[in-house]
Design a protein around this motif. Structure first.
Motif, PDB file in Angstrom:
ATOM      1  N   LEU A  62      17.258  -5.522  -4.026  1.00 32.23           N
ATOM      2  CA  LEU A  62      15.184  -4.660  -2.885  1.00 32.23           C
ATOM      3  C   LEU A  62      15.673  -3.432  -3.360  1.00 32.23           C
ATOM      4  O   LEU A  62      16.217  -2.136  -3.114  1.00 32.23           O
ATOM      5  CB  LEU A  62      15.694  -4.439  -1.290  1.00 32.23           C
ATOM      6  N   ASP A  63      14.537  -2.281  -3.819  1.00 31.95           N
ATOM      7  CA  ASP A  63      14.465  -0.116  -3.455  1.00 31.95           C
ATOM      8  C   ASP A  63      13.419  -0.514  -2.801  1.00 31.95           C
ATOM      9  O   ASP A  63      12.048  -1.092  -1.775  1.00 31.95           O
ATOM     10  CB  ASP A  63      12.959  -0.216  -4.395  1.00 31.95           C
ATOM     11  N   ILE A  64      14.863   0.283  -1.299  1.00 33.21           N
ATOM     12  CA  ILE A  64      14.457  -0.008  -0.232  1.00 33.21           C
ATOM     13  C   ILE A  64      13.423   1.021   0.022  1.00 33.21           C
ATOM     14  O   ILE A  64      12.683   0.927   0.983  1.00 33.21           O
ATOM     15  CB  ILE A  64      16.174   0.237   0.605  1.00 33.21           C
ATOM     16  N   VAL A  65      12.864   2.874  -0.675  1.00 36.36           N
ATOM     17  CA  VAL A  65      12.611   3.262  -0.296  1.00 36.36           C
ATOM     18  C   VAL A  65      11.048   2.891  -0.613  1.00 36.36           C
ATOM     19  O   VAL A  65      10.169   2.912  -0.117  1.00 36.36           O
ATOM     20  CB  VAL A  65      13.025   4.882  -1.522  1.00 36.36           C
ATOM     21  N   ASP A  66      10.540   1.665  -1.829  1.00 34.95           N
ATOM     22  CA  ASP A  66       9.419   1.429  -2.216  1.00 34.95           C
ATOM     23  C   ASP A  66       8.901   0.585  -1.486  1.00 34.95           C
ATOM     24  O   ASP A  66       7.485   0.584  -0.650  1.00 34.95           O
ATOM     25  CB  ASP A  66       9.343   0.542  -3.409  1.00 34.95           C
ATOM     26  N   PHE A  67      10.048  -0.615  -0.817  1.00 37.51           N
ATOM     27  CA  PHE A  67       9.514  -1.230   0.485  1.00 37.51           C
ATOM     28  C   PHE A  67       9.501  -0.486   1.971  1.00 37.51           C
ATOM     29  O   PHE A  67       8.444  -0.920   1.998  1.00 37.51           O
ATOM     30  CB  PHE A  67      10.850  -2.800   1.104  1.00 37.51           C
ATOM     31  N   LEU A  68       9.496   0.566   2.290  1.00 40.45           N
ATOM     32  CA  LEU A  68       9.172   0.873   3.124  1.00 40.45           C
ATOM     33  C   LEU A  68       7.855   1.945   2.880  1.00 40.45           C
ATOM     34  O   LEU A  68       7.432   1.895   4.119  1.00 40.45           O
ATOM     35  CB  LEU A  68      10.131   2.171   3.475  1.00 40.45           C
ATOM     36  N   GLY A  69       8.202   2.646   1.923  1.00 38.37           N
ATOM     37  CA  GLY A  69       6.209   2.990   1.769  1.00 38.37           C
ATOM     38  C   GLY A  69       5.236   1.818   1.961  1.00 38.37           C
ATOM     39  O   GLY A  69       4.422   1.811   2.498  1.00 38.37           O
ATOM     40  N   PHE A  70       6.135   0.607   1.520  1.00 41.51           N
ATOM     41  CA  PHE A  70       4.596  -1.153   1.370  1.00 41.51           C
ATOM     42  C   PHE A  70       4.569  -0.798   3.215  1.00 41.51           C
ATOM     43  O   PHE A  70       4.027  -1.243   3.701  1.00 41.51           O
ATOM     44  CB  PHE A  70       5.607  -1.841   0.702  1.00 41.51           C
ATOM     45  N   SER A  71       5.868  -1.167   3.637  1.00 41.12           N
ATOM     46  CA  SER A  71       5.901  -1.748   4.688  1.00 41.12           C
ATOM     47  C   SER A  71       5.789  -0.524   6.319  1.00 41.12           C
ATOM     48  O   SER A  71       4.815  -0.486   6.918  1.00 41.12           O
ATOM     49  CB  SER A  71       7.190  -2.541   5.036  1.00 41.12           C
ATOM     50  N   LEU A  72       6.033   0.016   6.288  1.00 42.99           N
ATOM     51  CA  LEU A  72       5.806   1.964   6.860  1.00 42.99           C
ATOM     52  C   LEU A  72       3.728   1.733   7.268  1.00 42.99           C
ATOM     53  O   LEU A  72       3.747   2.442   7.619  1.00 42.99           O
ATOM     54  CB  LEU A  72       6.046   2.537   7.443  1.00 42.99           C
ATOM     55  N   ALA A  73       3.053   1.671   5.641  1.00 46.28           N
ATOM     56  CA  ALA A  73       1.582   2.315   5.497  1.00 46.28           C
ATOM     57  C   ALA A  73       1.595   1.728   6.812  1.00 46.28           C
ATOM     58  O   ALA A  73       0.461   2.072   7.265  1.00 46.28           O
ATOM     59  CB  ALA A  73       0.956   2.101   4.067  1.00 46.28           C
ATOM     60  N   PRO A  74       1.088   0.736   7.117  1.00 44.74           N
ATOM     61  CA  PRO A  74      -0.336  -0.031   8.329  1.00 44.74           C
ATOM     62  C   PRO A  74       0.100   1.181   9.485  1.00 44.74           C
ATOM     63  O   PRO A  74      -0.618   0.963  10.465  1.00 44.74           O
ATOM     64  CB  PRO A  74       0.908  -1.511   8.161  1.00 44.74           C
ATOM     65  N   LEU A  75       1.446   1.372   9.756  1.00 51.88           N
ATOM     66  CA  LEU A  75       1.619   2.223  10.742  1.00 51.88           C
ATOM     67  C   LEU A  75       0.586   3.538  11.276  1.00 51.88           C
ATOM     68  O   LEU A  75       0.507   3.877  11.936  1.00 51.88           O
ATOM     69  CB  LEU A  75       3.403   2.223  11.232  1.00 51.88           C
ATOM     70  N   ALA A  76       0.794   3.998   9.460  1.00 48.09           N
ATOM     71  CA  ALA A  76      -0.217   5.019  10.108  1.00 48.09           C
ATOM     72  C   ALA A  76      -1.414   4.714   9.804  1.00 48.09           C
ATOM     73  O   ALA A  76      -2.537   5.510  10.335  1.00 48.09           O
ATOM     74  CB  ALA A  76       0.209   5.878   8.507  1.00 48.09           C
ATOM     75  N   ALA A  77      -2.052   4.040   9.384  1.00 50.42           N
ATOM     76  CA  ALA A  77      -3.662   3.828   9.875  1.00 50.42           C
ATOM     77  C   ALA A  77      -3.996   3.079  11.228  1.00 50.42           C
ATOM     78  O   ALA A  77      -5.179   2.982  11.732  1.00 50.42           O
ATOM     79  CB  ALA A  77      -3.821   2.546   8.627  1.00 50.42           C
ATOM     80  N   HIS A  78      -3.342   3.552  11.741  1.00 52.16           N
ATOM     81  CA  HIS A  78      -3.887   2.577  13.141  1.00 52.16           C
ATOM     82  C   HIS A  78      -3.399   3.977  14.246  1.00 52.16           C
ATOM     83  O   HIS A  78      -1.853   3.926  14.147  1.00 52.16           O
ATOM     84  CB  HIS A  78      -3.350   1.607  13.586  1.00 52.16           C
ATOM     85  N   ASP A  79      -4.082   3.401  15.781  1.00 42.11           N
ATOM     86  CA  ASP A  79      -4.071   4.386  16.471  1.00 42.11           C
ATOM     87  C   ASP A  79      -2.397   3.736  17.579  1.00 42.11           C
ATOM     88  O   ASP A  79      -2.086   1.964  17.203  1.00 42.11           O
ATOM     89  CB  ASP A  79      -5.121   4.370  17.571  1.00 42.11           C
TER      90      ASP A  79
END
Length: 217
Positions: free
Chosen positions: A52-69
């Motif tokens: 697993l490329d952890i940095v790539d994964f975190l860019g993917f998995s944390l994106a929804p947190l930024a999209a919502h209140d």
């Protein structure tokens, strides 16, 4: 008093909370089903394979947190824990935690899954100490980025060492329970490594090293 360290996913609970959170977002229509579900499965397979490329994964998995209140995110998280996590907590895992608590050990969960997802799960076990990948929170919202070292593979060792440096605790008599070969750096560091329902690679390593192998299922 010794330090009792627990991995979370597939150790204290009977599945992977990171993967399940992604599937929850898909099932609720919060993210694009086709794109997100395929990527989520691919990242999880990479994790299981140890590539697993952890940095790539975190860019993917944390994106929804930024999209919502955040308040909406917390409501979704409450539903996620209630519907998907509570059914996969493990009676034997609760008993193991309580055994260490009764012995006066300091309890710590250390997990690669981010703190937003895992904090309420760890509370189900009454454990106060959590080391996890930390999403960045700025100006009242999640940014989709992370801070400090990702809590993954050797990053778990780094986070633990940083945590110990600010406490009176050390690794004398310490134990670590994990299911994953990704945790070999930390398993090799503690005095009492324990493989819990291990994946194939960890089972082989544990057998070669003479570590205990247990099941909480």
């Amino acid at each position: 008093m010794s330090l009792a360290i627990f991995d979370l996913d597939n150790t204290l609970i009977a599945d992977d909370s990171d993967f399940l959170w992604g599937q929850f977002l898909v099932d609720r229509g919060i993210v694009d089903k086709d794109r997100y579900e395929t990527a989520n499965a691919k990242f999880y397979d990479d994790y299981k394979q140890g590539c697993l490329d952890i940095v790539d994964f975190l860019g993917f998995s944390l994106a929804p947190l930024a999209a919502h209140d955040p308040e909406q995110l917390y409501r979704w998280r409450d539903e996620f824990v209630e519907t998907l996590i509570k059914p996969i907590t493990l009676t034997a895992a609760h008993a193991l935690v309580e055994q260490h608590r009764a012995a006066g050990d300091t309890l710590l969960v250390i997990t690669a899954t981010n703190r937003f997802v895992t904090e309420p799960i760890v509370k189900l076990y009454g454990i106060d100490n959590l080391l996890a990948t930390t999403p960045e929170f700025k100006d009242g919202r999640y940014t989709g980025k992370f801070i400090d070292t990702p809590c993954f593979q050797a990053g778990k060792v780094k986070q633990l060492q940083d945590w110990l440096s600010s406490s009176v605790l050390n690794l004398d008599g310490s134990c670590f329970y994990s299911d994953s070969h990704n945790d070999l750096p930390l398993l090799n560091l503690v005095e009492k490594p324990v493989a819990v329902d291990p994946d194939d690679k960890l089972r082989v390593a544990a057998q070669q090293a003479g570590w205990p192998i247990i099941s909480l299922r």
